[in-house]
Scaffold this active site. Structure first.
Site, PDB file in Angstrom:
ATOM      1  N   ARG A 222      -8.212 -42.468 -18.748  1.00  0.00           N
ATOM      2  CA  ARG A 222      -7.792 -41.084 -18.567  1.00  0.00           C
ATOM      3  C   ARG A 222      -6.597 -41.060 -17.627  1.00  0.00           C
ATOM      4  O   ARG A 222      -6.574 -41.749 -16.607  1.00  0.00           O
ATOM      5  CB  ARG A 222      -8.928 -40.214 -18.027  1.00  0.00           C
TER       6      ARG A 222
ATOM      7  N   GLU B 234      -1.156 -33.915 -20.909  1.00  0.00           N
ATOM      8  CA  GLU B 234      -0.884 -34.351 -22.278  1.00  0.00           C
ATOM      9  C   GLU B 234      -0.565 -33.155 -23.172  1.00  0.00           C
ATOM     10  O   GLU B 234      -1.338 -32.210 -23.231  1.00  0.00           O
ATOM     11  CB  GLU B 234      -2.096 -35.130 -22.818  1.00  0.00           C
TER      12      GLU B 234
ATOM     13  N   HIS C  12      -1.947 -41.038 -26.550  1.00  0.00           N
ATOM     14  CA  HIS C  12      -3.414 -41.014 -26.533  1.00  0.00           C
ATOM     15  C   HIS C  12      -3.939 -41.247 -27.950  1.00  0.00           C
ATOM     16  O   HIS C  12      -4.831 -40.545 -28.428  1.00  0.00           O
ATOM     17  CB  HIS C  12      -3.939 -39.674 -25.976  1.00  0.00           C
TER      18      HIS C  12
END
Length: 345
Positions: free
Chosen positions: A243, A272, A291
């Site tokens: 993360r 993000e 991601h």
């Protein structure tokens, strides 16, 4: 009794109405006679009105909060998360409403560990900048970008859970020395994996590569900060597949820009997507992914099968295997819900 009803969060669907992940095993719900459908709204947060009448929910991106529940309306018996992270899930609220939350470590294990190794090797070999050299007719610059081999190096793991343990196996052919920081593991259990434990600061000081694989918690937020980055060798690299907020990005960018750190590979970010002026985007010694590095057919099948299995376990009156709010399992209300659910005939 009414048939078992399952909702699937709408973020799985693309603009053409097809599942972005492809086959995630939803056919197993059909085979079990379960009624299921995608939720009506594509939303960042599920609220009680989205879930009326549902016994289970398979979800990926939406947050689960206190607004997900209405005391006057029974919520789902299970939220089956497609993935392993649950930092956007209010576990206390779920437990208070007798709802189990499950994750899919069995499905994510190999895809994420493979992604971590891919990112590590790509950083060490400067894969992206060398690709640019060819495309931009900069062939003569290649001698300025000698890579570093992995064999015989020291790899430090922050977190030694399910996925990190799988990565240890993938690293064995490189004959690396693996050291891990994980306050929840015993030295004996680590040794069984071929890993030695260390405190975080000594780990950072000795590792040639550090891979972040821990869960995001209040304790791990900005665990890797300016002080700790300064402990790392100038020749070392940092990889984060966990993360984004575990790493202080401002401090990381400063270390990379000044040469205090050789390189970084990031599949995750504090925000993000990252802002256009994020300094990490302009650095040649970074490799970045949205991601999605572990977004593979293997991940789709594994996560989907695991999430569906959790739902079907509840339907069968059994506690699912990967419940994260385990206190819910002993609550009388949850036990009554398990006993009261049934498959359609």
């Amino acid at each position: 009794m009414t048939p078992f009803q399952v909702g699937v969060s709408r973020d799985f669907l693309g603009a053409d109405g097809r599942n972005l992940w492809g086959d995630i095993g939803l056919h197993a719900l059909d085979e079990a006679g379960v009624r299921w459908s995608y939720l009506d709204r594509d939303t960042d947060e599920l609220i009680a009105a989205d879930l009326a009448g549902l016994d289970g929910v398979i979800f990926a991106a939406p947050a689960i909060t206190r607004r997900t529940f209405d005391p006057a309306i029974p919520g789902p018996a299970v939220f089956a998360r497609f993935g392993v992270g649950y930092d956007s899930v209010d576990l206390a609220a779920c437990t208070a409403h007798d709802t189990a939350v499950t994750i899919t470590p069995d499905g994510a294990r190999r895809p994420v560990s493979t992604a971590a190794l891919t990112l590590l090797l790509s950083v060490l070999h400067h894969v992206v900048v060398k690709d640019r050299m060819v495309r931009q007719d900069r062939w003569q610059e290649k001698t300025a970008w000698m890579g570093r081999g992995l064999t015989g190096r020291c790899v430090g793991l922050i977190g030694l859970g399910n996925t990190a343990t799988d990565l240890v196996g993938l690293l064995r052919p490189f004959q690396v020395d693996v050291v891990a920081y994980d306050p929840y593991r015993t030295p004996e259990s680590a040794r069984e994996c071929g890993v030695r434990l260390a405190d975080l600061d000594p780990l950072l000081a000795q590792a040639d590569a550090v891979i972040v694989m821990a869960a995001l918690t209040p304790e791990t937020r900005h665990l890797i900060n300016a002080r700790r980055l300064a402990l790392m060798r100038p020749s070392a690299v940092l990889v984060n597949v966990a993360r984004g907020p575990i790493v202080d990005e401002t401090a990381l960018a400063a270390a990379l820009r000044s040469g205090r750190l050789a390189g970084a590979g990031l599949d995750v970010f504090e925000t993000e997507p990252p802002a256009a002026d994020n300094p990490l985007l302009g650095l040649d010694n970074t490799i970045l992914s949205p991601h999605a590095l572990s977004w593979t057919d293997e991940m789709a099948t594994g996560n989907g099968d695991s999430a569906v299995r959790a739902v079907l376990d509840v339907l069968a009156g059994q506690a699912p295997r990967y419940v994260v709010n385990r206190d819910v399992l002993d609550r009388p209300g949850f036990q009554r819900r398990l006993a009261g659910l049934t498959a359609p005939r």
